[in-house]
Write a protein that holds these residues in place. Sequence first.
Motif, PDB file in Angstrom:
ATOM      1  N   GLN B  98     -22.946 -45.819 -10.917  1.00 57.47           N
ATOM      2  CA  GLN B  98     -22.879 -46.424 -12.230  1.00 57.47           C
ATOM      3  C   GLN B  98     -23.769 -47.649 -12.295  1.00 57.47           C
ATOM      4  O   GLN B  98     -24.496 -47.849 -13.252  1.00 57.47           O
ATOM      5  CB  GLN B  98     -21.442 -46.812 -12.536  1.00 57.47           C
ATOM      6  N   ILE B  99     -23.681 -48.447 -11.257  1.00 61.13           N
ATOM      7  CA  ILE B  99     -24.516 -49.638 -11.238  1.00 61.13           C
ATOM      8  C   ILE B  99     -25.977 -49.266 -11.380  1.00 61.13           C
ATOM      9  O   ILE B  99     -26.711 -49.859 -12.158  1.00 61.13           O
ATOM     10  CB  ILE B  99     -24.301 -50.426  -9.933  1.00 61.13           C
ATOM     11  N   GLU B 100     -26.360 -48.266 -10.658  1.00 64.00           N
ATOM     12  CA  GLU B 100     -27.747 -47.825 -10.746  1.00 64.00           C
ATOM     13  C   GLU B 100     -28.117 -47.509 -12.177  1.00 64.00           C
ATOM     14  O   GLU B 100     -29.108 -47.988 -12.710  1.00 64.00           O
ATOM     15  CB  GLU B 100     -27.951 -46.548  -9.925  1.00 64.00           C
ATOM     16  N   GLN B 101     -27.289 -46.698 -12.782  1.00 60.00           N
ATOM     17  CA  GLN B 101     -27.581 -46.280 -14.141  1.00 60.00           C
ATOM     18  C   GLN B 101     -27.557 -47.439 -15.118  1.00 60.00           C
ATOM     19  O   GLN B 101     -28.425 -47.586 -15.962  1.00 60.00           O
ATOM     20  CB  GLN B 101     -26.574 -45.218 -14.568  1.00 60.00           C
ATOM     21  N   ILE B 102     -26.543 -48.243 -14.993  1.00 58.44           N
ATOM     22  CA  ILE B 102     -26.436 -49.392 -15.876  1.00 58.44           C
ATOM     23  C   ILE B 102     -27.679 -50.254 -15.740  1.00 58.44           C
ATOM     24  O   ILE B 102     -28.280 -50.667 -16.720  1.00 58.44           O
ATOM     25  CB  ILE B 102     -25.188 -50.221 -15.518  1.00 58.44           C
TER      26      ILE B 102
END
Lengths: 192, 192
Positions: B98-102
């Motif tokens: 998620q962090i990556e995507q965010i």
Amino acid sequence: MKVHQLARGFWEHEPSLSLSCKPFRPTSAAHTLSSFDLNTFIRPKTTPTNPPSSDHNNPHSHQVDMQAGGTRWNPTQEQIGILEMMYRGGVRTPTAQQIEQITEQLGKYGKIEGKNVFYWFQNHKARERQKQKRNTLGGRSHCPRNSRDDDNPYKRKCRRWSFVCMEEESRSPFKEEETRTLELFPLHPEGR
Amino acid sequence: MKVHQLARGFWEHEPSLSLSCKPFRPTSAAHTLSSFDLNTFIRPKTTPTNPPSSDHNNPHSHQVDMQAGGTRWNPTQEQIGILEMMYRGGVRTPTAQQIEQITEQLGKYGKIEGKNVFYWFQNHKARERQKQKRNTLGGRSHCPRNSRDDDNPYKRKCRRWSFVCMEEESRSPFKEEETRTLELFPLHPEGR
DNA sequence: GCAAATTAATGATTTATTCAAG
DNA sequence: CTTGAATAAATCATTAATTTGC
């Protein structure tokens, strides 16, 4: 049998969410922003890089002794020996670079990742501290808060960080609960 | 004036160190182990992948608005808006993925790194909690420890992790102590 | 002897604190 | 004073030791 499914059910109840554009700062208004499709993140999307069934017995054959399904790092005697030596040498909070290098070297003696090295130092440091505190309280003797400690609690400085390298489930191949939308933590009911 | 030189002066006094082979577990005795050349790590070796002087002013030019010398992340209104929205949506401790995507998404509105996202959630969560605690003590009204909070303190499970991406010093350019033997990790001179 | 049941260690995460830039 | 960044403390969760009943 607990169902305890997906404790992180974020935004599941947030159909389309449109950001309610507030008057943003004019400085970097290069992008329209407008709606910002949150769904982009949310979608579980079956972990593209990791097809559900492809690791049962992948013999990465490095060091036997380490299971493939991967639970947690189980350091070999060699690795521990080296780490302790480094600790005694004064290492406490290795830099990113150092971690990289250490990891690479220790990799020769068994499967290991950077995070393991990082955690090891964190834990070891903390536990040594506890131990010493206990000793101080009970025994009283031995360097009573010696000047040097090489730890330098407040010297914050070297940045460190890492890149997330998650790993999803693939823990207990059994108990295939249908519709197990990510059954987080199957954990032991017996607790500890 | 503290000398505090290189709090990490590991193994400097450990010429060859041979690990004192104890009878290891027979399971993983694949590698000989023997001496383990510690010097391998120690040696600064000029970081093969990163020639000392080659990035002074590399204009990665993404979003203006962010200084090159780079101190700390300065979120834009858009980014904050989105992050807060996500927080309200229930996100507390995003997964690595998620962090990556965010990060990727927020990158559209200004320079940002994964760690910023990570830290933002950590801090925001913590500070919201403080705030609420203060309110609880002083005001007394308002959900007195409401059941849901979506935070789920004890639900540990999803692994997360990252890859270290350090950045060093460049904080106090003064006080150059000579004989700084081995200033490990030469890393980015410009700091971050 | 050996496997289940306990306990002790310790790897992995999260939370609380602290530091410091702006 | 606000808040990004980083570290330390507290906790959870596994795995290895160790004990116990057969």
